[in-house]
Design an enzyme around this catalytic site. Structure first.
Site, mmCIF file in Angstrom:
data_model
loop_
_atom_site.group_PDB
_atom_site.id
_atom_site.type_symbol
_atom_site.label_atom_id
_atom_site.label_comp_id
_atom_site.label_asym_id
_atom_site.label_seq_id
_atom_site.Cartn_x
_atom_site.Cartn_y
_atom_site.Cartn_z
ATOM 1 N N ASP A 1 0.812 -1.213 0.000
ATOM 2 C CA ASP A 1 0.000 0.000 0.000
ATOM 3 C C ASP A 1 0.849 1.268 0.000
ATOM 4 O O ASP A 1 2.075 1.219 0.200
ATOM 5 C CB ASP A 1 -0.964 -0.017 1.202
ATOM 6 N N ASN B 1 -7.868 -3.412 13.874
ATOM 7 C CA ASN B 1 -9.247 -3.710 13.461
ATOM 8 C C ASN B 1 -9.283 -4.888 12.478
ATOM 9 O O ASN B 1 -10.296 -5.124 11.832
ATOM 10 C CB ASN B 1 -9.897 -2.471 12.833
ATOM 11 N N HIS C 1 -7.365 -5.217 9.794
ATOM 12 C CA HIS C 1 -7.025 -4.917 8.400
ATOM 13 C C HIS C 1 -5.712 -5.578 7.989
ATOM 14 O O HIS C 1 -4.838 -5.831 8.815
ATOM 15 C CB HIS C 1 -7.035 -3.408 8.091
ATOM 16 N N GLU D 1 -9.665 -2.324 4.897
ATOM 17 C CA GLU D 1 -10.331 -2.029 6.162
ATOM 18 C C GLU D 1 -11.602 -2.869 6.295
ATOM 19 O O GLU D 1 -12.159 -3.321 5.281
ATOM 20 C CB GLU D 1 -10.703 -0.541 6.205
HETATM 21 C C1 F6R Z 1 1.210 -1.403 6.079
HETATM 22 C C2 F6R Z 1 0.188 -2.425 6.252
HETATM 23 C C3 F6R Z 1 -0.673 -2.414 7.470
HETATM 24 C C4 F6R Z 1 0.125 -2.767 8.732
HETATM 25 C C5 F6R Z 1 -0.782 -2.799 9.956
HETATM 26 C C6 F6R Z 1 -0.012 -3.097 11.221
HETATM 27 O O1 F6R Z 1 1.868 -1.593 4.848
HETATM 28 O O2 F6R Z 1 0.052 -3.258 5.423
HETATM 29 O O3 F6R Z 1 -1.721 -3.339 7.287
HETATM 30 O O4 F6R Z 1 0.721 -4.021 8.543
HETATM 31 O O5 F6R Z 1 -1.424 -1.565 10.100
HETATM 32 O O6 F6R Z 1 0.846 -2.022 11.464
HETATM 33 P P1 F6R Z 1 1.953 -2.100 12.591
HETATM 34 O O7 F6R Z 1 2.936 -3.092 12.166
HETATM 35 O O8 F6R Z 1 2.542 -0.703 12.625
HETATM 36 O O9 F6R Z 1 1.244 -2.452 13.860
#
Ligand code: F6R
Length: 249
Positions: free
Chosen positions: A67, A136, A138, A143
């Site tokens: 992303d 959440n 994701h 989302e």
């Molecule tokens: C970012 C991504 C997100 C993160 C998720 C967890 O490229 O794909 O889905 O993996 O938000 O983020 P952290 O590792 O910061 O807890």
């Protein structure tokens, strides 16, 4: 699904890096799907260390990231391109031309989403996709929603995600409201997936994702349908899984 529970974040990072490294050794022209966020930083450090020691070669590897924020230039310190360059790409011998992220600056976002899906197809899909897990549920920026989104798409970030990501910005109002994310198709077509999860604050959502109903309200739950998922969780994140899933030592 295979589950590794490690003693702590460092062990988790080493295990994730070990699996990625094994993949690259077996298939030097591997296509890696990569994630940003806090979780993979330790694994990226290990991979960079092994590359610098000469034990791991990235010269034929291609990467596609999950992303990117919309309308944040690549040289903005919070853009995911900037993150990847700093945390990994600039520390290893990967060819810059072999590292791909969605172009969040593209004027025609729909065309950029289509281009990204075609690009993933052209490079023969993803051999190994690394995922983190949002609070959440994701994955990427898929989302919680009423349906799973198949293709790369623009997503309006939820308040919870904006709040979680604001820790990295000077002010919460600076956090972009939109991002582009790979859809569930590319993730599910990856030949192997690693889900890396750390911290007690992720224990409940990890349990829901892996043992609860498969629902777009918990996007990571779709991974229960994937034939080759390796979950690497530290003790704190994996604490609620022990009674549900067999672990590998
Ligand atoms: C970012 C991504 C997100 C993160 C998720 C967890 O490229 O794909 O889905 O993996 O938000 O983020 P952290 O590792 O910061 O807890």
């Amino acid at each position: 699904m295979k589950l590794f529970i490690t003693s702590d974040y460092l062990e988790m990072s080493r295990k994730v890096a070990n699996i990625i490294s094994a993949q690259i050794i077996i298939k030097p022209d591997t296509v890696l799907g990569l994630a940003t966020g806090t979780t993979p930083i330790g694994a990226y450090n290990k991979l960079a260390e092994w590359n610098q020691k000469g034990d791991l070669d990235f010269s034929l590897v291609k990467t596609v990231n999950l992303d990117e924020y919309c309308d944040l230039p690549a040289d903005h310190p919070q853009s995911y391109r900037y993150f990847m360059n700093r945390q990994l790409f600039h520390k290893i011998d990967i060819l810059p031309a072999n590292t791909f992220l969605p172009d969040g600056m593209a004027k025609d976002k729909a065309a950029e989403c289509r281009r990204y899906d075609s690009l993933i197809e052209q490079i023969s899909g993803i051999d190994l996709q690394l995922l983190g897990l949002g609070h959440n549920g994701h994955v990427g920026f898929n989302e919680p929603d009423e349906t799973f989104h198949k293709n790369t798409h623009v997503v309006k970030l939820t308040e919870a995600t904006i709040l979680a990501n604001s820790r990295l910005f000077a002010n919460i109002v600076d956090v972009p409201k939109f991002a582009m994310t790979m859809g569930i198709n590319s993730i599910m077509r990856a030949r192997k997936v690693i889900l890396a999860v750390s911290g007690a604050d992720k224990a409940e959502i990890l349990k829901q994702a892996l043992t609860g109903s498969i629902t777009p309200l918990v996007p990571a739950s779709i991974l229960q349908f994937h034939p080759d998922v390796i979950v690497v969780a530290d003790e704190a994140a994996g604490s609620l899984l022990k009674d549900f899933l067999p672990q590998i030592k």
